[in-house]
Design an enzyme around this catalytic site. Structure first.
Site, PDB file in Angstrom:
ATOM      1  N   TYR A  80       0.858  -1.183   0.191  1.00  0.00           N
ATOM      2  CA  TYR A  80       0.010  -0.032   0.076  1.00  0.00           C
ATOM      3  C   TYR A  80       1.034   1.349  -0.085  1.00  0.00           C
ATOM      4  O   TYR A  80       0.323   2.284  -0.170  1.00  0.00           O
ATOM      5  CB  TYR A  80      -0.782   0.139   1.151  1.00  0.00           C
ATOM      6  CG  TYR A  80      -1.909  -1.195   1.228  1.00  0.00           C
ATOM      7  CD1 TYR A  80      -2.891  -1.455   0.290  1.00  0.00           C
ATOM      8  CD2 TYR A  80      -1.645  -2.159   2.101  1.00  0.00           C
ATOM      9  CE1 TYR A  80      -3.705  -2.369   0.344  1.00  0.00           C
ATOM     10  CE2 TYR A  80      -2.337  -3.192   2.174  1.00  0.00           C
ATOM     11  CZ  TYR A  80      -3.393  -3.347   1.305  1.00  0.00           C
ATOM     12  OH  TYR A  80      -4.353  -4.406   1.175  1.00  0.00           O
ATOM     13  N   HIS A  87      -4.691   6.270  -0.428  1.00  0.00           N
ATOM     14  CA  HIS A  87      -5.375   5.995   0.886  1.00  0.00           C
ATOM     15  C   HIS A  87      -4.172   6.198   1.935  1.00  0.00           C
ATOM     16  O   HIS A  87      -4.457   6.370   3.069  1.00  0.00           O
ATOM     17  CB  HIS A  87      -5.998   4.833   1.000  1.00  0.00           C
ATOM     18  CG  HIS A  87      -7.206   4.786   1.600  1.00  0.00           C
ATOM     19  ND1 HIS A  87      -8.084   5.649   1.827  1.00  0.00           N
ATOM     20  CD2 HIS A  87      -8.096   3.521   2.261  1.00  0.00           C
ATOM     21  CE1 HIS A  87      -9.110   5.267   2.664  1.00  0.00           C
ATOM     22  NE2 HIS A  87      -9.269   4.243   2.802  1.00  0.00           N
ATOM     23  N   PHE A  96      -4.570  -1.414   9.621  1.00  0.00           N
ATOM     24  CA  PHE A  96      -5.147  -0.961   8.636  1.00  0.00           C
ATOM     25  C   PHE A  96      -6.404   0.180   8.809  1.00  0.00           C
ATOM     26  O   PHE A  96      -6.845   0.374   9.889  1.00  0.00           O
ATOM     27  CB  PHE A  96      -6.004  -2.286   7.766  1.00  0.00           C
ATOM     28  CG  PHE A  96      -4.924  -3.321   7.296  1.00  0.00           C
ATOM     29  CD1 PHE A  96      -4.464  -2.964   6.069  1.00  0.00           C
ATOM     30  CD2 PHE A  96      -4.503  -4.295   7.894  1.00  0.00           C
ATOM     31  CE1 PHE A  96      -3.475  -3.964   5.727  1.00  0.00           C
ATOM     32  CE2 PHE A  96      -3.460  -5.289   7.427  1.00  0.00           C
ATOM     33  CZ  PHE A  96      -2.944  -4.963   6.172  1.00  0.00           C
ATOM     34  N   ASN A 106      -9.306   0.877   8.347  1.00  0.00           N
ATOM     35  CA  ASN A 106     -10.784   0.828   8.943  1.00  0.00           C
ATOM     36  C   ASN A 106     -10.857   0.304  10.198  1.00  0.00           C
ATOM     37  O   ASN A 106     -12.083   0.413  10.900  1.00  0.00           O
ATOM     38  CB  ASN A 106     -11.558  -0.304   8.045  1.00  0.00           C
ATOM     39  CG  ASN A 106     -11.718   0.238   6.449  1.00  0.00           C
ATOM     40  OD1 ASN A 106     -11.384   1.565   6.346  1.00  0.00           O
ATOM     41  ND2 ASN A 106     -12.281  -0.393   5.814  1.00  0.00           N
ATOM     42  N   ASN A 120     -13.796   5.501   6.414  1.00  0.00           N
ATOM     43  CA  ASN A 120     -13.810   4.669   7.279  1.00  0.00           C
ATOM     44  C   ASN A 120     -12.994   4.576   8.448  1.00  0.00           C
ATOM     45  O   ASN A 120     -13.353   4.328   9.700  1.00  0.00           O
ATOM     46  CB  ASN A 120     -13.809   3.210   6.677  1.00  0.00           C
ATOM     47  CG  ASN A 120     -15.248   2.905   5.889  1.00  0.00           C
ATOM     48  OD1 ASN A 120     -16.436   3.456   6.406  1.00  0.00           O
ATOM     49  ND2 ASN A 120     -15.097   2.193   4.718  1.00  0.00           N
TER      50      ASN A 120
END
Length: 185
Positions: free
Chosen positions: A14, A19, A64, A66, A112
């Site tokens: 990632y 994000h 992560f 969320n 989120n």
């Protein structure tokens, strides 16, 4: 005491994704402050320093996106950090690419990671710095936020990260939030 939390997803898969704007901004600030965010505690990578006699935490939750709230809540409880001492850095699809927006409080707005922090802390009364990643045209949202920026967009993003770090440094140096909003919004 002040805590700056950059939201993102851990791992090389990632790194550099849209994000992970929060991670990128906090990494940039750490570099300015000659810090390495490498202490693992409470499901987060952290670095601490003192600035103007005040303890400063830089935080990248490792749970992560969320599930970011757990790390934030645990750090708050252990170090007795108040909500008004927290600044969360996030990406925002509803803002044009590279645009900054500072907010004192408010709803999650569909994010989120913010939603989980609000749930874990029981409040939306914490400062946020949102950085625009723009809404995808035809691409699915989940695919959009997990892809890196294009080479043509990267200079705009680099500039946004610099401005975001300027805003955070001003906050750490005591600039009132209303002045920050006037200067950077």
């Amino acid at each position: 005491m002040k805590m700056i939390v950059g939201l993102g997803n851990p791992g090389q898969k990632y790194a550099g994704s849209k994000h992970n704007m929060g991670f990128m901004v906090v990494d940039g600030l750490a570099k300015r402050l000659n810090l390495t965010i490498d202490k693992l505690e409470f499901d987060a990578a952290t670095a601490t320093t003192r600035l103007n006699g005040e303890k400063i935490f830089l935080v990248k939750p490792q749970t992560f996106m969320n599930a970011s709230g757990r790390a934030v809540r645990e750090l708050m409880m252990f170090y007795q950090i108040q909500l008004d001492e927290i600044f969360v850095v996030q990406d925002d699809m509803d803002l044009t690419l590279g645009k900054l927006r500072l907010r004192k409080r408010g709803s999650a707005g569909g994010h989120n990671g913010i939603k989980d922090i609000i749930s874990a802390t029981g409040s939306d009364e914490f400062c946020r710095l949102k950085i625009g990643i723009q809404h995808p045209q035809r691409q699915r949202v989940v695919d959009w936020v997990l892809t890196p920026f294009s080479k043509t967009d990267q200079p705009l993003i680099d500039d946004a990260i610099e401005k975001a770090d300027d805003a955070l440094e001003d906050w750490l140096n005591g600039m009132p939030f209303d002045q920050l909003m006037n200067k950077f919004n």
